[in-house]
Write a protein that holds these residues in place. Sequence first.
Motif, PDB file in Angstrom:
ATOM      1  N   ALA A  51       6.765  -8.372  -4.984  1.00  0.00           N
ATOM      2  CA  ALA A  51       7.193  -6.628  -5.093  1.00  0.00           C
ATOM      3  C   ALA A  51       7.055  -5.843  -5.850  1.00  0.00           C
ATOM      4  O   ALA A  51       7.381  -4.886  -6.043  1.00  0.00           O
ATOM      5  N   GLU A  52       7.057  -6.532  -6.866  1.00  0.00           N
ATOM      6  CA  GLU A  52       6.711  -6.215  -8.516  1.00  0.00           C
ATOM      7  C   GLU A  52       5.492  -5.314  -8.210  1.00  0.00           C
ATOM      8  O   GLU A  52       4.982  -4.028  -9.439  1.00  0.00           O
ATOM      9  N   TRP A  53       4.539  -5.317  -7.397  1.00  0.00           N
ATOM     10  CA  TRP A  53       2.835  -4.176  -7.507  1.00  0.00           C
ATOM     11  C   TRP A  53       3.509  -3.216  -6.670  1.00  0.00           C
ATOM     12  O   TRP A  53       2.403  -2.399  -6.739  1.00  0.00           O
ATOM     13  N   PHE A  54       4.085  -3.248  -5.821  1.00  0.00           N
ATOM     14  CA  PHE A  54       4.481  -1.423  -4.760  1.00  0.00           C
ATOM     15  C   PHE A  54       5.670  -1.010  -5.396  1.00  0.00           C
ATOM     16  O   PHE A  54       5.376   0.617  -5.400  1.00  0.00           O
ATOM     17  N   SER A  55       6.330  -1.293  -6.090  1.00  0.00           N
ATOM     18  CA  SER A  55       7.466  -0.174  -6.707  1.00  0.00           C
ATOM     19  C   SER A  55       6.806   1.242  -7.442  1.00  0.00           C
ATOM     20  O   SER A  55       6.935   2.368  -7.556  1.00  0.00           O
ATOM     21  N   PRO A  56       6.048   1.036  -8.538  1.00  0.00           N
ATOM     22  CA  PRO A  56       5.280   1.730  -9.005  1.00  0.00           C
ATOM     23  C   PRO A  56       4.476   2.526  -8.293  1.00  0.00           C
ATOM     24  O   PRO A  56       4.277   3.979  -8.910  1.00  0.00           O
ATOM     25  N   HIS A  57       4.071   2.508  -7.248  1.00  0.00           N
ATOM     26  CA  HIS A  57       2.601   3.168  -6.792  1.00  0.00           C
ATOM     27  C   HIS A  57       3.534   3.469  -5.184  1.00  0.00           C
ATOM     28  O   HIS A  57       2.461   4.478  -4.528  1.00  0.00           O
ATOM     29  N   PHE A  58       4.912   3.583  -4.871  1.00  0.00           N
ATOM     30  CA  PHE A  58       4.900   3.598  -3.507  1.00  0.00           C
ATOM     31  C   PHE A  58       6.453   4.309  -3.759  1.00  0.00           C
ATOM     32  O   PHE A  58       7.114   3.970  -2.582  1.00  0.00           O
ATOM     33  N   GLY A  59       6.876   4.015  -4.859  1.00  0.00           N
ATOM     34  CA  GLY A  59       8.040   4.901  -5.066  1.00  0.00           C
ATOM     35  C   GLY A  59       8.727   3.904  -3.783  1.00  0.00           C
ATOM     36  O   GLY A  59       9.159   2.702  -4.407  1.00  0.00           O
ATOM     37  N   ASN A  60      10.122   4.309  -3.201  1.00  0.00           N
ATOM     38  CA  ASN A  60      10.936   4.068  -2.551  1.00  0.00           C
ATOM     39  C   ASN A  60      10.679   3.436  -1.162  1.00  0.00           C
ATOM     40  O   ASN A  60      11.895   2.985  -0.575  1.00  0.00           O
ATOM     41  N   TYR A  61       9.364   3.550  -0.720  1.00  0.00           N
ATOM     42  CA  TYR A  61       9.485   2.609   0.221  1.00  0.00           C
ATOM     43  C   TYR A  61       9.651   1.302  -0.159  1.00  0.00           C
ATOM     44  O   TYR A  61       9.949   0.740   1.261  1.00  0.00           O
TER      45      TYR A  61
END
Length: 378
Positions: free
Chosen positions: A320-330
Amino acid sequence: MNFFDLKRLLACNQYLFRFSKWCYNQVKGFITYPKRKRKAKLKASEIRQAHEVNSLVIWYFCVATHYILGDLAQTICTLDWLKENYSDHLVVELSSWDFYFDESNMLSALKDSLMPCDLIFFQSGYTMTYVHENERMRRIILETFPNNRTVLLPQTILYETDEQKMWAEETYKDRDNLLLLVRDRISYENAKKLFGKTKMQLFPDIVTTLIGKKTFDSHRAGVLFCVRDDWERHYSKKEMQSLMSRIEQHIHVEQTDTTIEVSDPEDREAVRSFIMQTIEEYSRFKVIVTDRYHGTIFALIAGTPVVVLKTTDHKVVTGAEWFSPHFGNYVSVADTLDNAETMVLQLLNNPIRGEISQYFQKYYYDGLKSLIEEKVLI
């Protein structure tokens, strides 16, 4: 109780699950022997004739043929990527299930047909573990064809004992023609310690190429729990049911998993259709709660905010670390179930708006062919 209910029951204990899987494979092998024998004969013939069909051949090994939707989605996305980037090549698929059925004949056919100029790709996933069925096939192929350009598509890696680590080093260390793609930070750190000069790259799962490709206008209602029911789960059924009951006091709740229920998982078009139906279903909810690696990815493809729960290993949370920087609160990662409840309620009270981009396609997979040629081509 149907087949899938029984499988979920047995999967609650990893040792019972592995033993039952071995028993199941023995029974299945006996029952399907005539069909598999015919299939193996056809597959060996296909392998031997590959270069008669096309001088340019890609060998795609360990393709998914089971009922886990995330693994099948990887196979579909890999075939799509190969078609887009190597349209002039013939792609020959071979699963470990088919390879092991008639191993000597399959290996003989590969030795007869596989040329030094051919490219080899291996299925991605949580397969670089000592117990996974793909490990032995990979070792055989790598030892038999060490000079071919070879790509291991994004892997989760976990070798726990010194014996397992030594076995892995013998298989993957210091291979000049191998490019190892690793899909999470901890696996990458482990790989760097074990595999010496083998070329490796931190790289997202190939199913992320679907994120941002389609928008959904579905009416959204309720919360969907996509949770596993096997030995990798961290929370008990009772704990999960308690969380669902608490959230159900506020909004409608449904539960699912990422096990595919089609009659033939090798029917690519049926699998593709089921994947899109699943993503369409995800788009009808306000929030997804999941402890499935591809549950997170499917939620993002559907444009649905997702709360990620931890499992017994690092795969889902570090993925999940892939996603937080690019998709914010999603994407939100919950340390506890109480934390998960708070996150769900916050998302329900403050719905997320915003476009989801094709970040992983643009910044990773559009450049993968160049990376392969740069890193692997000698």
